[in-house]
Motif scaffolding. Structure first.
Motif, PDB file in Angstrom:
ATOM      1  N   TRP A  25       1.033  -1.251   0.544  1.00  0.00           N
ATOM      2  CA  TRP A  25      -0.146   0.272   0.221  1.00  0.00           C
ATOM      3  C   TRP A  25       1.139   1.344  -0.209  1.00  0.00           C
ATOM      4  O   TRP A  25       0.243   2.097  -0.853  1.00  0.00           O
ATOM      5  N   TYR A  28       2.351   1.686  -3.410  1.00  0.00           N
ATOM      6  CA  TYR A  28       1.130   2.278  -3.821  1.00  0.00           C
ATOM      7  C   TYR A  28       0.458   3.505  -4.010  1.00  0.00           C
ATOM      8  O   TYR A  28       0.169   4.339  -4.957  1.00  0.00           O
ATOM      9  N   PHE A  29       0.351   4.167  -2.659  1.00  0.00           N
ATOM     10  CA  PHE A  29       0.046   5.703  -2.375  1.00  0.00           C
ATOM     11  C   PHE A  29       1.370   5.775  -2.622  1.00  0.00           C
ATOM     12  O   PHE A  29       1.119   7.529  -3.041  1.00  0.00           O
ATOM     13  N   GLY A  33      -1.461   6.643  -5.781  1.00  0.00           N
ATOM     14  CA  GLY A  33      -3.170   5.834  -5.724  1.00  0.00           C
ATOM     15  C   GLY A  33      -3.743   5.700  -4.840  1.00  0.00           C
ATOM     16  O   GLY A  33      -3.562   6.691  -3.407  1.00  0.00           O
ATOM     17  N   VAL A  40      -7.252  -2.007  -0.728  1.00  0.00           N
ATOM     18  CA  VAL A  40      -6.606  -2.329  -1.198  1.00  0.00           C
ATOM     19  C   VAL A  40      -6.687  -4.079  -1.009  1.00  0.00           C
ATOM     20  O   VAL A  40      -6.733  -4.932  -1.875  1.00  0.00           O
ATOM     21  N   LEU A  50     -11.768  -2.540  -7.984  1.00  0.00           N
ATOM     22  CA  LEU A  50     -10.657  -1.156  -8.117  1.00  0.00           C
ATOM     23  C   LEU A  50     -11.121  -0.624  -9.487  1.00  0.00           C
ATOM     24  O   LEU A  50     -11.006  -1.266 -10.439  1.00  0.00           O
ATOM     25  N   GLN A  54      -6.115   2.510 -10.689  1.00  0.00           N
ATOM     26  CA  GLN A  54      -6.025   2.260  -9.229  1.00  0.00           C
ATOM     27  C   GLN A  54      -5.659   0.992  -9.205  1.00  0.00           C
ATOM     28  O   GLN A  54      -4.267   0.164  -8.369  1.00  0.00           O
ATOM     29  N   ARG A  55      -6.341  -0.123 -10.123  1.00  0.00           N
ATOM     30  CA  ARG A  55      -5.508  -1.487 -10.147  1.00  0.00           C
ATOM     31  C   ARG A  55      -3.979  -1.000 -11.296  1.00  0.00           C
ATOM     32  O   ARG A  55      -3.255  -1.834 -10.753  1.00  0.00           O
ATOM     33  N   MET A  57      -1.975   1.115 -10.687  1.00  0.00           N
ATOM     34  CA  MET A  57      -0.431   1.386 -10.218  1.00  0.00           C
ATOM     35  C   MET A  57      -0.538   1.222  -9.408  1.00  0.00           C
ATOM     36  O   MET A  57       0.953   0.391  -8.624  1.00  0.00           O
ATOM     37  N   LEU A  58      -1.175  -0.770  -8.710  1.00  0.00           N
ATOM     38  CA  LEU A  58      -1.221  -1.447  -8.398  1.00  0.00           C
ATOM     39  C   LEU A  58       0.415  -2.880  -8.467  1.00  0.00           C
ATOM     40  O   LEU A  58       0.607  -3.169  -8.383  1.00  0.00           O
TER      41      LEU A  58
END
Length: 116
Positions: A25, A28-29, A33, A40, A50, A54-55, A57-58
């Motif tokens: 996380w 990602y943040f 994110g 998450v 998501l 956002q997916r 970025m993960l």
């Protein structure tokens, strides 16, 4: 990329990356994110969706971890359904922030305006 396929790839990659949910996380943040830690984790367990960005970025956060570990594994990114052939194959592993570059290059070579 199909949402379910990307979720499966992300979940598998997360288990290989050697990260805690909190570490993933934070990565990602740091990329921008917008989902919280609980969202998450829920997504990785298939409990909530998501948005595609956002997916991605993960996926990028995990792919960066694989780069650090010198692992060839990659989580694929989301692409529009219209993309196909060599373009799609060549960009599948590109991080989201680089996806606009081929379009800009095409515009530049055609003499058209380039977005900034």
């Amino acid at each position: 990329m199909n949402h379910d396929l990307q979720l499966h790839a992300l979940s598998r990659a997360f288990s290989r990356a050697g990260l805690t949910p909190e570490q993933l996380w934070m990565r990602y943040f740091a990329l921008g994110g917008a989902a919280g830690l609980m969202e998450v984790e829920a997504y990785l367990h298939g409990l909530m969706p998501l948005p595609a960005l956002q997916r991605d970025m993960l996926a990028h956060a995990i792919n960066e971890r694989f780069d650090e570990l010198n692992q060839p594994h990659r989580v694929p990114y989301t692409f529009p359904a219209q993309a196909s052939g060599p373009l799609l194959d060549g960009l599948r592993k590109a991080p989201p922030e680089r996806l606009v570059l081929p379009v800009d290059d095409d515009r530049r070579s055609a003499g058209g305006p380039v977005s900034s």
